[in-house]
Design a protein around this motif. Structure first.
Motif: not given
Length: 386
Positions: A39, A42, A99, A101, A385
């Motif tokens: 994560k 991102r 996700m 992000g 993540e």
């Protein structure tokens, strides 16, 4: 050379200084991932892309997702079509829509486009495939419907040859070549038709709008690439997985070059394995697969128009790097994230051994390959993540 002399804390200004140091401004800037699902990578991408938009004239970003599905995301960020939840569910492949992000990126792009006339664009550059592959129906029929008579077959013949999508999208075909229909008489005929349709596109290009040409070219690349991939899914020789890996990256590279030509400068976000300039290699069962990465192919086509920053990670899921590795040296630097010049870093770490990880999806930096990167960016903590 001390590694401290090559490093700078990473922010937008440092990234602009890095771009200034290159022989020319790239049409594509690759931001690599040492592994997916981190994560922090991102989040950093989401911080750097707005800087590139505001200060470096970037108007596009491309992710390692299905190039056809990504059009759903592009429609949303440019026109507001659909809902954000629908876009994240249907516009991403590989589970990347879940996700946070990526959701944050799409939201920011939509908000930006609502306030600006010059629209940001969103692209996927992967093929419509996992280890198996999707049906070529969407690409073939999409291309067919954009062209004009005379064409190599009727629409009814095309639909008949395609048959049910389930025949193409059998997940077991990934490990069992006998389950693939890629060498059936229908598939062989469709490869010829796809080639003929691509030739029709060339001949009819002057009659199409710029938007239609771009869409038709995407369909043509995808149709021919998918049918080629399906053909090799049906192969039972030892060369099968090496060829499939190479074909996937060749499809990626073709999409990257098209993005550079029409929408550069653009930021890329993908696994180091695909964006790197050196030969890709990956252990697959008892085999070690080797092939030319998408970055190597695109870089050959674009020259100085392609630049690549590889990512390096410090502590990954609680596993800290050993002191004698490149990542271990970076972990001793005073910053949680930093940017290092590729050539200078290669000289500073000559002779070090690569980091060893038990995570098959994580590819640590190989000191022998750093010299062919433009730079490396380091993140001290990597949180998964899922």
């Amino acid at each position: 050379m001390d590694i401290k002399d090559t490093a700078h804390p990473l922010d937008g200004a440092a990234l602009s200084a890095f771009l200034d140091s290159l022989p020319s401004r790239p049409r594509l800037l690759g931001l690599g991932e040492a592994t997916h699902r981190v994560k922090e990578l991102r989040a950093l991408r989401n911080e750097l892309f707005p800087h590139l938009v505001e200060h470096e004239g970037y108007r596009a970003i491309a992710l390692e997702i299905d190039c056809l599905k990504a059009r759903i995301v592009d429609d949303y960020v440019t026109t507001g079509k659909g809902s954000l939840d629908e876009v994240m569910e249907h516009g991403f492949s590989h589970g990347f829509g879940a996700m946070s992000g990526n959701r944050d990126l799409v939201q920011w792009m939509r908000a930006y486009n609502e306030e600006h006339d010059a629209k940001l664009r969103f692209f996927g550059f992967d093929g419509p495939l996992e280890y198996w592959a999707r049906s070529p129906r969407e690409a073939l029929t999409g291309l067919y419907d954009l062209l004009h008579e005379p064409l190599p077959c009727t629409r009814e013949t095309l639909d008949s040859l395609l048959g049910a999508d389930e025949r193409w999208e059998d997940e077991e075909s990934a490990m069992n070549p006998a389950r693939s229909i890629g060498r059936s008489p229908e598939a062989v005929e469709l490869r010829i038709i796809a080639d003929d349709l691509a030739a029709c596109l060339d001949m009819q290009a002057p009659q199409l709008s710029a938007e239609e040409r771009e869409q038709a070219e995407l369909y043509a690349r995808t149709a021919t690439g998918l049918l080629r991939y399906h053909y090799w899914l049906a192969d039972d020789s030892p060369a099968r997985w090496g060829r499939l890996s190479a074909l996937r990256d060749a499809m990626m590279a073709a999409n990257l070059v098209a993005i550079a030509e029409r929408h550069g400068p653009a930021l890329l976000f993908s696994h180091n394995l695909h964006l790197q300039r050196n030969e890709a290699h990956m252990r697959f069962g008892d085999e070690v697969l080797r092939w030319s990465s998408a970055g190597a192919i695109a870089g050959t086509r674009l020259g100085d128009g392609y630049a690549f920053l590889a990512s390096a990670l410090g502590t990954v899921s609680g596993d800290a790097p050993a002191p004698g590795t490149v990542e271990g040296l970076m972990a001793a630097l005073p910053w949680d994230r930093c940017l290092l010049d590729g050539a200078e870093l290669a000289a500073a770490v000559s002779g070090l051994s690569p980091r060893v990880s038990s995570d098959f999806a994580y590819f640590p930096l190989d000191p022998a390959h750093i010299a062919v990167t433009d730079g490396v960016y380091f993140v001290r903590e990597a949180t998964d993540e899922t």
